[in-house]
Scaffold this active site. Structure first.
Site, short mmCIF file in Angstrom:
data_model
loop_
_atom_site.label_atom_id
_atom_site.label_comp_id
_atom_site.label_asym_id
_atom_site.label_seq_id
_atom_site.Cartn_x
_atom_site.Cartn_y
_atom_site.Cartn_z
N ASP A 34 0.82 -1.21 0.00
CA ASP A 34 0.00 0.00 0.00
C ASP A 34 0.86 1.26 0.00
O ASP A 34 1.97 1.27 0.55
CB ASP A 34 -0.90 -0.01 1.24
CG ASP A 34 -1.98 1.06 1.17
OD1 ASP A 34 -2.37 1.45 0.05
OD2 ASP A 34 -2.44 1.51 2.23
N HIS A 51 3.05 3.44 -8.82
CA HIS A 51 2.98 2.01 -9.11
C HIS A 51 4.27 1.53 -9.79
O HIS A 51 4.77 0.44 -9.50
CB HIS A 51 1.77 1.70 -9.98
CG HIS A 51 0.46 1.96 -9.31
ND1 HIS A 51 0.14 1.43 -8.07
CD2 HIS A 51 -0.62 2.70 -9.70
CE1 HIS A 51 -1.08 1.84 -7.74
NE2 HIS A 51 -1.55 2.60 -8.70
N LEU A 145 11.45 -20.14 -2.76
CA LEU A 145 10.31 -19.33 -2.32
C LEU A 145 9.14 -19.47 -3.28
O LEU A 145 9.32 -19.48 -4.50
CB LEU A 145 10.74 -17.86 -2.25
CG LEU A 145 9.64 -16.82 -1.97
CD1 LEU A 145 9.27 -16.83 -0.50
CD2 LEU A 145 10.09 -15.43 -2.41
#
Length: 269
Positions: A34, A51, A145
């Site tokens: 965020d 962004h 991962l």
């Protein structure tokens, strides 16, 4: 996008070592990325520029999670509620997610990262879905991962979709309604093998979960940091992991530990 490889953001693995106090690393970290828009607006830039800046943060955090030994990293890239944003921003986010997936999958594949997608197909751009499926296929045998990208995702929607599938299976006689358990519901979620969240982290100071991984986060440790996502990096991730190690996780249990109170003073004659 043919020239994107010439502009890949370098990720420096040297000079960055997780602190020694990481004694209890969470297996699954979920992040609400965020603050991109506010970060950009505070600098006189458009939300779209924010962004763009968030891409570097994501790669650095993925690298830091790998170094720390995190097994699952799930990030909130586009929610089902994000369709309410301006058409310009929605178009950018769809295209940006597509381009990041296309440009970064080889790099993540080289890091032994397995990529997954969680979300709804309706409304999702077919070009984005294609890149997600390509990334999943390319990395499906990787053992490091697992990076789950939540795109066109909502926690309530995930539960609604699961319940609809369960109801259909029961109606068709494939499932006994009286034998439905929590494990049954888990099998019908978007990524059934995704484990429960250990650490739920949100950047930029907002203190809400925003419909993210509701089922998986019931016993997650919640952390909210003021840093906007474009300024977040692996060192700050490691700080959150260190704080996680100091939390007591009882999962509904409790230990009776009465405080040792001082003895009352002796009565005066």
């Amino acid at each position: 996008m043919a020239d994107r490889k010439t502009t890949l953001l370098p990720v420096d693995w040297t000079g960055h070592t997780p602190p020694a106090e990481l004694t209890a690393v969470p297996a699954h970290v979920a992040i609400v990325m965020d603050g991109n828009g506010r970060w950009a607006n505070s600098r006189g830039l458009t939300r779209i520029e924010g962004h763009k800046a968030g891409e570097k943060a994501l790669l650095d955090v993925v690298a830091g999670a790998i170094q720390a030994g995190v097994k699952h990293l799930t990030v909130y890239a586009f929610s089902t509620e994000n369709w309410r944003r301006s058409p310009e921003e929605v178009r950018f986010l769809m295209g940006f997610n597509r381009d990041v997936l296309r440009g970064r999958r080889d790099q993540l594949h080289a890091w032994n990262v397995r990529m997954r997608w969680a979300g709804r197909k309706p409304r999702l751009w077919r070009s984005v879905l294609k890149e997600l499926q390509t990334a999943e296929t390319l990395t499906k045998h990787n053992t490091g991962l697992t990076l789950t990208m939540c795109i066109n995702y909502g926690g309530r929607g995930e539960l609604v979709d699961a319940v609809q599938q369960i109801a259909a299976a029961a109606q068709a006689g494939r499932l006994d309604p009286h034998r439905i358990t929590e494990k049954t519901i888990g099998k019908y979620l978007y990524v059934p093998e995704l484990p429960d969240v250990d650490l739920f982290l949100r950047t930029s100071g907002e203190m809400r979960t925003s419909n993210f991984l509701m089922w998986q986060s019931v016993y997650a440790e919640l952390m909210f940091v003021d840093t906007p996502w474009p300024d977040f990096n692996r060192e700050q991730l490691w700080q959150a992991l260190a704080a996680f190690g100091g939390r007591q996780r009882r999962f509904g249990g409790a230990v009776d530990q009465p405080a040792q109170l001082p003895s009352p003073p002796a009565p005066q004659n």
